[in-house]
Design a protein around this motif. Structure first.
Motif, PDB file in Angstrom:
ATOM      1  N   GLU A  84     111.782  37.228  32.586  1.00  0.00           N
ATOM      2  CA  GLU A  84     111.237  36.847  33.743  1.00  0.00           C
ATOM      3  C   GLU A  84     111.562  35.620  34.332  1.00  0.00           C
ATOM      4  O   GLU A  84     112.133  35.613  35.873  1.00  0.00           O
ATOM      5  CB  GLU A  84     109.751  36.840  33.983  1.00  0.00           C
ATOM      6  CG  GLU A  84     108.772  38.154  33.436  1.00  0.00           C
ATOM      7  CD  GLU A  84     107.052  37.182  33.401  1.00  0.00           C
ATOM      8  OE1 GLU A  84     107.136  36.629  34.154  1.00  0.00           O
ATOM      9  OE2 GLU A  84     106.895  38.138  32.556  1.00  0.00           O
ATOM     10  N   TYR A  85     112.067  34.414  33.891  1.00  0.00           N
ATOM     11  CA  TYR A  85     112.982  33.237  34.052  1.00  0.00           C
ATOM     12  C   TYR A  85     114.192  33.791  34.795  1.00  0.00           C
ATOM     13  O   TYR A  85     113.868  34.038  36.195  1.00  0.00           O
ATOM     14  CB  TYR A  85     112.216  32.428  32.596  1.00  0.00           C
ATOM     15  CG  TYR A  85     113.747  31.454  33.765  1.00  0.00           C
ATOM     16  CD1 TYR A  85     112.882  30.296  34.496  1.00  0.00           C
ATOM     17  CD2 TYR A  85     114.961  31.161  33.184  1.00  0.00           C
ATOM     18  CE1 TYR A  85     114.012  29.237  34.708  1.00  0.00           C
ATOM     19  CE2 TYR A  85     115.694  30.349  33.452  1.00  0.00           C
ATOM     20  CZ  TYR A  85     115.540  29.331  34.217  1.00  0.00           C
ATOM     21  OH  TYR A  85     116.492  28.140  34.513  1.00  0.00           O
ATOM     22  N   ARG A 100     110.120  25.587  34.825  1.00  0.00           N
ATOM     23  CA  ARG A 100     109.280  25.662  35.720  1.00  0.00           C
ATOM     24  C   ARG A 100     109.786  25.041  37.221  1.00  0.00           C
ATOM     25  O   ARG A 100     109.242  26.087  38.012  1.00  0.00           O
ATOM     26  CB  ARG A 100     107.425  24.584  35.753  1.00  0.00           C
ATOM     27  CG  ARG A 100     106.852  24.969  34.433  1.00  0.00           C
ATOM     28  CD  ARG A 100     105.769  24.663  35.007  1.00  0.00           C
ATOM     29  NE  ARG A 100     104.818  25.339  34.105  1.00  0.00           N
ATOM     30  CZ  ARG A 100     104.148  25.120  32.977  1.00  0.00           C
ATOM     31  NH1 ARG A 100     103.654  23.432  33.374  1.00  0.00           N
ATOM     32  NH2 ARG A 100     103.011  25.242  31.898  1.00  0.00           N
ATOM     33  N   ASP A 106     108.609  36.491  28.529  1.00  0.00           N
ATOM     34  CA  ASP A 106     108.970  35.078  29.326  1.00  0.00           C
ATOM     35  C   ASP A 106     110.288  34.609  30.020  1.00  0.00           C
ATOM     36  O   ASP A 106     110.367  34.575  31.255  1.00  0.00           O
ATOM     37  CB  ASP A 106     108.118  33.849  28.686  1.00  0.00           C
ATOM     38  CG  ASP A 106     106.990  34.021  28.896  1.00  0.00           C
ATOM     39  OD1 ASP A 106     106.401  35.044  29.151  1.00  0.00           O
ATOM     40  OD2 ASP A 106     106.166  32.974  28.070  1.00  0.00           O
ATOM     41  N   VAL A 112     104.359  29.328  35.980  1.00  0.00           N
ATOM     42  CA  VAL A 112     104.594  30.492  35.146  1.00  0.00           C
ATOM     43  C   VAL A 112     103.904  29.541  34.159  1.00  0.00           C
ATOM     44  O   VAL A 112     104.729  28.876  33.121  1.00  0.00           O
ATOM     45  CB  VAL A 112     106.065  30.910  34.563  1.00  0.00           C
ATOM     46  CG1 VAL A 112     105.489  32.124  33.367  1.00  0.00           C
ATOM     47  CG2 VAL A 112     106.237  31.703  36.056  1.00  0.00           C
ATOM     48  N   ASP A 113     102.998  30.143  33.088  1.00  0.00           N
ATOM     49  CA  ASP A 113     102.953  29.973  31.596  1.00  0.00           C
ATOM     50  C   ASP A 113     103.061  30.501  30.438  1.00  0.00           C
ATOM     51  O   ASP A 113     102.956  31.019  30.101  1.00  0.00           O
ATOM     52  CB  ASP A 113     101.278  30.008  31.477  1.00  0.00           C
ATOM     53  CG  ASP A 113     100.598  30.063  30.494  1.00  0.00           C
ATOM     54  OD1 ASP A 113     100.939  28.513  29.694  1.00  0.00           O
ATOM     55  OD2 ASP A 113      99.798  30.675  29.884  1.00  0.00           O
ATOM     56  N   TYR A 114     105.109  29.555  30.219  1.00  0.00           N
ATOM     57  CA  TYR A 114     105.625  30.129  29.587  1.00  0.00           C
ATOM     58  C   TYR A 114     104.760  29.837  28.307  1.00  0.00           C
ATOM     59  O   TYR A 114     103.964  28.503  28.033  1.00  0.00           O
ATOM     60  CB  TYR A 114     106.661  28.998  29.245  1.00  0.00           C
ATOM     61  CG  TYR A 114     107.928  29.671  30.621  1.00  0.00           C
ATOM     62  CD1 TYR A 114     107.609  30.653  30.608  1.00  0.00           C
ATOM     63  CD2 TYR A 114     107.763  28.671  31.777  1.00  0.00           C
ATOM     64  CE1 TYR A 114     109.176  30.809  31.960  1.00  0.00           C
ATOM     65  CE2 TYR A 114     108.655  29.002  33.223  1.00  0.00           C
ATOM     66  CZ  TYR A 114     109.346  30.457  33.374  1.00  0.00           C
ATOM     67  OH  TYR A 114     110.117  30.359  33.871  1.00  0.00           O
TER      68      TYR A 114
END
Length: 182
Positions: free
Chosen positions: A69-70, A115, A66, A121-123
């Motif tokens: 990706e961020y 966000r 996660d 995004v669903d962290y």
């Protein structure tokens, strides 16, 4: 005769590779007394209360994915599993030390910042916690009284015992080191 030597040499190489693979799989399966768990941490807080936190390998790897990706979206440097494990272990200690000096940073603040940088995004909760650790540490390091907060953090570390999977130890006593992990 040459063909027999070649055959034996090939057979020996195949057996050696097979043995190495079996040893590797066995080593990975036996990395921890607690399969599937990256870290088990026992904390004793300032009031003498104790708590245990278990961080699974799946949770840890999900947080790394996660956050990478961020960081890719915002042009930052990614994170590693060792850093994420360290962050998840130390977050309760850093929160306590920071709170004693008026420094706080909530899950909601961390999620909003994540966000804002990379969209909706669903962290995972672990990713939010690792991000909180980084931000909270940065806030503490920026303070004039950072030495006092760090001293308190070192004191709190004395009440920690942990058991880690060897793959997350990073080659040393990374929990007990207080350096530029921030």
């Amino acid at each position: 005769m040459t063909q027999t030597t070649t055959s034996l040499t090939r057979r020996a190489r195949v057996l050696a590779v097979g043995a190495a693979l079996l040893l590797g799989v066995g080593a990975l399966a036996g990395c921890s007394a607690h399969p599937g768990q990256a870290v088990i941490v026992n904390y004793t807080d300032a009031d003498g209360g104790s708590s245990t936190v278990v961080i699974s390998e799946q949770e840890l790897q999900g947080a790394v994915e996660d956050l990478n990706e961020y960081y890719a979206a915002v042009g930052g440097q990614g994170t590693s599993a060792v850093y994420a494990a360290n962050a998840l272990i130390e977050l309760p200690l850093l929160e306590q030390a920071g709170a004693e000096y008026g420094v706080t940073y909530s899950d909601a603040e961390a999620l909003a910042e994540l966000r804002q940088g990379a969209g909706d995004v669903d962290y995972s909760p672990a990713a939010v916690s690792v991000f909180r650790y980084s931000e909270l540490a940065s806030m503490i390091v920026a303070r004039d009284d950072q030495d006092a907060v760090v001293a308190r953090l070192e004191e709190l570390r004395g009440g920690v015992s942990l058991e880690t999977s060897p793959r997350y130890e990073g080659g040393g006593a990374w929990l007990l080191r207080y350096d530029t992990q921030f």
